[in-house]
Design an enzyme around this catalytic site. Structure first.
Site, short mmCIF file in Angstrom:
data_model
loop_
_atom_site.label_atom_id
_atom_site.label_comp_id
_atom_site.label_asym_id
_atom_site.label_seq_id
_atom_site.Cartn_x
_atom_site.Cartn_y
_atom_site.Cartn_z
N ASN A 1 20.52 61.02 77.57
CA ASN A 1 19.23 61.19 78.24
C ASN A 1 19.49 61.72 79.65
O ASN A 1 19.94 60.98 80.52
CB ASN A 1 18.51 59.83 78.29
CG ASN A 1 17.19 59.89 79.05
OD1 ASN A 1 16.73 60.97 79.44
ND2 ASN A 1 16.58 58.72 79.26
N TRP A 2 19.20 63.01 79.85
CA TRP A 2 19.49 63.62 81.16
C TRP A 2 18.45 63.26 82.20
O TRP A 2 18.61 63.61 83.38
CB TRP A 2 19.60 65.15 81.00
CG TRP A 2 20.74 65.60 80.12
CD1 TRP A 2 21.71 64.80 79.56
CD2 TRP A 2 21.05 66.93 79.71
NE1 TRP A 2 22.58 65.56 78.82
CE2 TRP A 2 22.20 66.87 78.89
CE3 TRP A 2 20.45 68.18 79.93
CZ2 TRP A 2 22.77 68.01 78.30
CZ3 TRP A 2 21.03 69.31 79.34
CH2 TRP A 2 22.17 69.23 78.55
N GLY B 1 22.54 57.37 79.90
CA GLY B 1 21.88 58.07 80.99
C GLY B 1 22.89 58.80 81.85
O GLY B 1 23.40 59.86 81.48
N GLY B 2 23.20 58.23 83.01
CA GLY B 2 24.06 58.87 84.00
C GLY B 2 25.33 59.50 83.43
O GLY B 2 25.66 60.65 83.77
N GLY C 1 21.10 52.18 84.96
CA GLY C 1 21.45 52.81 86.23
C GLY C 1 21.97 51.84 87.28
O GLY C 1 22.06 52.17 88.46
P1 13P Z 1 22.22 54.67 82.48
O1 13P Z 1 23.21 54.99 81.38
O2 13P Z 1 22.29 55.64 83.63
O3 13P Z 1 22.26 53.25 82.86
O4 13P Z 1 20.76 54.92 81.84
C1 13P Z 1 20.45 54.37 80.61
C2 13P Z 1 19.18 54.95 80.14
O5 13P Z 1 18.13 54.68 80.70
C3 13P Z 1 19.23 55.89 79.01
O6 13P Z 1 17.96 56.15 78.52
#
Ligand code: 13P
Length: 251
Positions: free
Chosen positions: A9-10, A234-235, A174
């Site tokens: 998920n960018w 995410g990140g 995050g």
């Molecule tokens: P992170 O991997 O940055 O914690 O984000 C997770 C997320 O919300 C993926 O949809």
């Protein structure tokens, strides 16, 4: 047998130049025939470009959101499921906690979004998860059940054969605070049991992803859990090296 899925998920990150580089690096680093399903979710304005860039690679493309309305019309700012399919998407994320918290996506609207996605042949990744306060007061499983209840109310058993669920504890998104493998497994097993009450084979085939600070360093132990079938990243998905290492950990 469920096949694992790793989804990147960018979020609202990147620009033409950085996305072009990320796509080129993903193509170079990911295996031509991976043993897991892989998908990336660019910001909507870049979807077409990423679909073109990844043509011929095993990486599918999805959207981060979709409109719950079934038909074209006066919905300024929205994008329909049919448009996403037309642009080359195969998946769509619905109910991400950031959308629930900041853009008013209620449990009911999330279920409607999933319904519209399915009606157009898109596979929805339905996100659920508790906040830190909810975990602290012991209501995690109750919150998850309530979020899924709205989905059960709207989707048929047949619909539910084509969905993915992502458990993303809000406090782990995050923050660098990943759920421990056993904390995540407990919730994943609970989610599968909820589906099993509807239909046992459906529950066995359901893919449940974990999301929340997944990195190459912790992916292996998370994905080793019996009810964790990959990750929503995410990140770390913005770094091709890190993301491909996470994909390898899911193989
Ligand atoms: P992170 O991997 O940055 O914690 O984000 C997770 C997320 O919300 C993926 O949809």
């Amino acid at each position: 047998m469920r096949s694992n899925l790793v989804a990147g998920n960018w979020k609202m990150c990147g620009d033409n130049a950085s996305i072009e580089k990320l796509v080129a690096n993903l193509k170079a680093l990911l295996p031509a025939e991976p043993a897991v399903d892989i998908a990336v979710f660019p910001p909507s304005v870049y979807i077409a470009r990423v679909v073109d860039g990844l043509a011929g690679s095993p990486v599918a493309v999805g959207a981060q959101n979709v409109c719950e309305q079934p038909n074209d019309g006066a919905y300024t700012g929205e994008v329909s499921a049919a448009m996403l399919v037309d642009t080359g998407c195969r998946y769509v994320i619905v109910g991400h906690s950031e959308r629930r918290a900041m853009y008013g996506d209620s449990n009911e609207r999330v279920a409607q979004k999933a319904k519209q996605a399915l009606a157009q042949g898109l596979m929805p990744i339905i996100c659920v998860g508790e906040t830190e306060a909810q975990r602290d007061d012991g209501s995690t499983l109750e919150v998850i059940a309530e979020q899924l209840q709205a989905v059960f109310a709207v989707l048929s058993a047949e619909d539910m054969c084509s969905i993915v669920v992502a458990y993303e504890p809000v406090w782990a998104i995050g923050t660098g605070k990943t759920a421990t493998p056993s904390q995540a497994q407990e919730v994943h097993a609970f989610i599968r049991a909820l589906f099993a009450k509807k239909d046992e084979p459906l529950a066995k085939g359901l893919r449940i992803l974990y999301g929340g600070s997944v990195k190459a360093a912790n992916a292996g132990e998370l994905f080793a859990q019996a009810d964790i079938d990959g990750g929503l990243v995410g990140g770390a998905s913005l770094d091709a090296q890190e993301f491909s290492a996470i994909c390898r950990a899911a193989e």
